[in-house]
Enzyme design. Structure first.
Site, mmCIF file in Angstrom:
data_model
loop_
_atom_site.group_PDB
_atom_site.id
_atom_site.type_symbol
_atom_site.label_atom_id
_atom_site.label_comp_id
_atom_site.label_asym_id
_atom_site.label_seq_id
_atom_site.Cartn_x
_atom_site.Cartn_y
_atom_site.Cartn_z
ATOM 1 C CG ASP A 1 32.428 14.619 -28.510
ATOM 2 O OD1 ASP A 1 32.075 15.813 -28.639
ATOM 3 O OD2 ASP A 1 32.359 13.784 -29.428
ATOM 4 C CB VAL A 2 31.294 19.770 -25.601
ATOM 5 C CG1 VAL A 2 32.322 19.940 -24.496
ATOM 6 C CG2 VAL A 2 31.791 20.366 -26.915
ATOM 7 C CG ASP B 1 40.157 19.614 -25.362
ATOM 8 O OD1 ASP B 1 40.436 20.814 -25.567
ATOM 9 O OD2 ASP B 1 40.234 18.744 -26.243
ATOM 10 N N GLY C 1 43.340 23.126 -25.918
ATOM 11 C CA GLY C 1 43.800 23.709 -27.181
ATOM 12 C C GLY C 1 44.656 24.940 -26.951
ATOM 13 C CG PHE C 2 46.540 28.570 -29.713
ATOM 14 C CD1 PHE C 2 47.583 29.158 -29.006
ATOM 15 C CD2 PHE C 2 45.892 29.328 -30.695
ATOM 16 C CE1 PHE C 2 47.955 30.476 -29.266
ATOM 17 C CE2 PHE C 2 46.274 30.636 -30.960
ATOM 18 C CZ PHE C 2 47.292 31.213 -30.240
ATOM 19 C CE1 TYR D 1 36.168 26.816 -36.860
ATOM 20 C CE2 TYR D 1 36.445 28.635 -38.401
ATOM 21 C CZ TYR D 1 36.613 28.109 -37.140
ATOM 22 O OH TYR D 1 37.216 28.852 -36.155
HETATM 23 P P1 NAD Z 1 42.741 24.315 -31.107
HETATM 24 O O1 NAD Z 1 42.525 23.280 -32.157
HETATM 25 O O2 NAD Z 1 44.097 24.502 -30.563
HETATM 26 O O3 NAD Z 1 41.752 24.089 -29.877
HETATM 27 C C1 NAD Z 1 40.471 23.547 -30.001
HETATM 28 C C2 NAD Z 1 40.260 22.589 -28.858
HETATM 29 O O4 NAD Z 1 38.909 22.073 -28.901
HETATM 30 C C3 NAD Z 1 41.183 21.365 -28.922
HETATM 31 O O5 NAD Z 1 41.813 21.168 -27.667
HETATM 32 C C4 NAD Z 1 40.240 20.214 -29.269
HETATM 33 O O6 NAD Z 1 40.691 18.967 -28.781
HETATM 34 C C5 NAD Z 1 38.953 20.685 -28.629
HETATM 35 N N1 NAD Z 1 37.749 20.052 -29.178
HETATM 36 C C6 NAD Z 1 37.395 19.956 -30.488
HETATM 37 N N2 NAD Z 1 36.226 19.301 -30.597
HETATM 38 C C7 NAD Z 1 35.809 19.011 -29.326
HETATM 39 C C8 NAD Z 1 34.672 18.350 -28.779
HETATM 40 N N3 NAD Z 1 33.695 17.871 -29.573
HETATM 41 N N4 NAD Z 1 34.578 18.222 -27.442
HETATM 42 C C9 NAD Z 1 35.547 18.696 -26.625
HETATM 43 N N5 NAD Z 1 36.651 19.318 -27.089
HETATM 44 C C10 NAD Z 1 36.785 19.484 -28.425
HETATM 45 O O7 NAD Z 1 42.200 25.710 -31.744
HETATM 46 P P2 NAD Z 1 42.212 27.196 -31.165
HETATM 47 O O8 NAD Z 1 42.924 28.043 -32.129
HETATM 48 O O9 NAD Z 1 42.638 27.191 -29.743
HETATM 49 O O10 NAD Z 1 40.663 27.568 -31.265
HETATM 50 C C11 NAD Z 1 39.830 27.578 -30.113
HETATM 51 C C12 NAD Z 1 38.488 28.196 -30.474
HETATM 52 O O11 NAD Z 1 38.660 29.530 -30.954
HETATM 53 C C13 NAD Z 1 37.717 27.429 -31.553
HETATM 54 O O12 NAD Z 1 36.339 27.435 -31.236
HETATM 55 C C14 NAD Z 1 37.952 28.270 -32.795
HETATM 56 O O13 NAD Z 1 36.904 28.146 -33.726
HETATM 57 C C15 NAD Z 1 38.033 29.670 -32.222
HETATM 58 N N6 NAD Z 1 38.799 30.575 -33.094
HETATM 59 C C16 NAD Z 1 40.164 30.548 -33.116
HETATM 60 C C17 NAD Z 1 40.861 31.408 -33.968
HETATM 61 C C18 NAD Z 1 42.359 31.466 -34.008
HETATM 62 O O14 NAD Z 1 42.903 32.233 -34.806
HETATM 63 N N7 NAD Z 1 43.096 30.729 -33.206
HETATM 64 C C19 NAD Z 1 40.148 32.264 -34.817
HETATM 65 C C20 NAD Z 1 38.757 32.245 -34.783
HETATM 66 C C21 NAD Z 1 38.095 31.403 -33.901
#
Ligand code: NAD
Ligand code: UDP
Length: 314
Positions: free
Chosen positions: A56-57, A31, A10-11, A145
């Site tokens: 899938d975790v 992931d 992810g990001f 969420y």
């Molecule tokens: P994103 O969607 O880019 O990344 C999330 C990643 O988790 C993805 O690669 C997805 O494929 C993977 N994923 C989802 N479910 C899964 C599973 N069951 N098993 C394995 N992989 C799984 O989002 P992000 O912005 O990179 O967010 C990453 C984390 O940071 C998340 O937990 C999110 O809640 C938290 N977060 C992000 C922000 C933000 O502003 N970007 C703010 C608060 C919290």
């Protein structure tokens, strides 16, 4: 250290992989690619200190060999994504957190949970200190969420108190930057994509709701410091200096992208703005005092970098 990072494609997860590799550690990325992409990790393919497991975790996790730290970042994070995948979101926050905690306990590893400012819901105080218990609608569409992350915090603290696991909880506030998807749905990539493709920028409601926007590099630094600290209670990591209305964000993006796009106010008829927080800004006193951390990147600089990235992607 040998570190397991869930949500690695992810990001944020992919930027974390880069940071740990750059610091000389070995990284195992995990992931299921629900909202992530291997494109975000392509530059690490073949690296001798990086490996990837597609998994899938929310299902039982097996990782061979020693692990010194588990950073649990797997979860849909964009409102569009968690509204599209409500049950996988609840599962990854609950079962996925349980499985990653169990793995950390088995390996004797330190555990860091990616929590969120959404645990404060639609807050009645602004800015939000960690001591604020929040204002969340458990049965609203965002509840999938918010409550998953609140449960994740609760089980993380229980593993700490009951099993003595070394745990850390970061409450992340709105973070943006390169590697967000063009169609991610969150406001920064949405507006940049619209501005660069000469489409109207879609402000939801009247655009008076506020957010404080943090560039990803500041967050990664805060997470790295938190993992290495002794702090087991949650720590807010966000940029309080950039709080602005969504309308102001739209205006800034149009200006910085030198776009001709108009800005329009729309009322989405789906669940997207149900319980949409009206204000949000982190109180970062604890991060300052405990970690000596401060955000460094001003909004205009971060937005310009992100606009450049999206321009290249397009
Ligand atoms: P994103 O969607 O880019 O990344 C999330 C990643 O988790 C993805 O690669 C997805 O494929 C993977 N994923 C989802 N479910 C899964 C599973 N069951 N098993 C394995 N992989 C799984 O989002 P992000 O912005 O990179 O967010 C990453 C984390 O940071 C998340 O937990 C999110 O809640 C938290 N977060 C992000 C922000 C933000 O502003 N970007 C703010 C608060 C919290
Ligand atoms: N938003 C908007 N237009 C968009 C996308 C989002 O006005 O195209 C608003 C949304 O209603 C919210 C804010 O921008 O008030 C931030 O939304 P985002 O999805 O980025 O994250 P949130 O902070 O709600 O989790």
């Amino acid at each position: 250290m040998r570190v397991l990072i869930t949500g690695a494609a992810g990001f944020l997860g992919s930027h974390l992989c880069d940071r740990f590799i750059a610091e000389g550690h070995t990284v195992v990325g995990m992931d299921n690619l629900l909202t992530g992409s291997m494109d975000n990790l392509a530059h690490l393919a073949g690296h001798d200190r990086f490996s990837f497991i597609k998994h899938d975790v929310s299902q039982y996790i097996y990782v061979a060999g020693p692990i010194d730290a588990v950073l649990h970042f797997a979860s849909p994070a964009s409102p569009n994504d968690y509204l599209e995948y409500p049950i996988p979101t609840l599962k990854v926050g609950s079962l996925g957190t349980h499985n990653t905690l169990g793995l950390a306990k088995h390996k004797g590893a330190r555990f860091l949970l990616a929590s969120t400012s959404e645990v404060y819901g639609d807050p009645e105080v602004n800015p939000q200190p960690e001591s604020y218990w929040g204002h969340v609608n458990p049965i609203g569409p965002r509840g999938v969420y918010d409550e998953a992350k609140r449960f994740a915090e609760a089980i993380t603290m229980a593993y700490h108190r009951y099993h003595g696991l070394e745990t850390r909880i970061v409450r992340i506030f709105n973070t943006y930057g390169p590697r967000m998807r063009l169609n991610d749905g969150r406001v920064v990539p949405n507006f940049i994509y619209q501005a660069l493709t000469n489409q109207p920028l879609t402000v939801y409601g009247r655009g008076t709701q506020t957010r404080a926007f943090q560039y990803y590099s500041d967050l990664i630094e805060g997470i790295y410091r938190l993992l290495h600290s002794n702090e087991t209670l949650p720590v807010n990591i966000g940029n309080p200096y950039t709080e602005m209305s969504v309308m102001e964000l739209a205006e800034r993006i149009v200006e910085r992208a030198r776009s001709q796009s108009p800005i329009i106010c729309i009322e989405p008829t789906d669940d997207r703005i149900v319980d949409d927080p009206k204000v949000r800004r982190p109180d970062i006193t604890r991060a300052r005092e405990l970690l000596g951390w401060e955000p460094r990147v001003p909004a205009d600089e971060g937005l310009t970098q992100t606009i450049d990235y999206f321009r290249q992607r397009l």
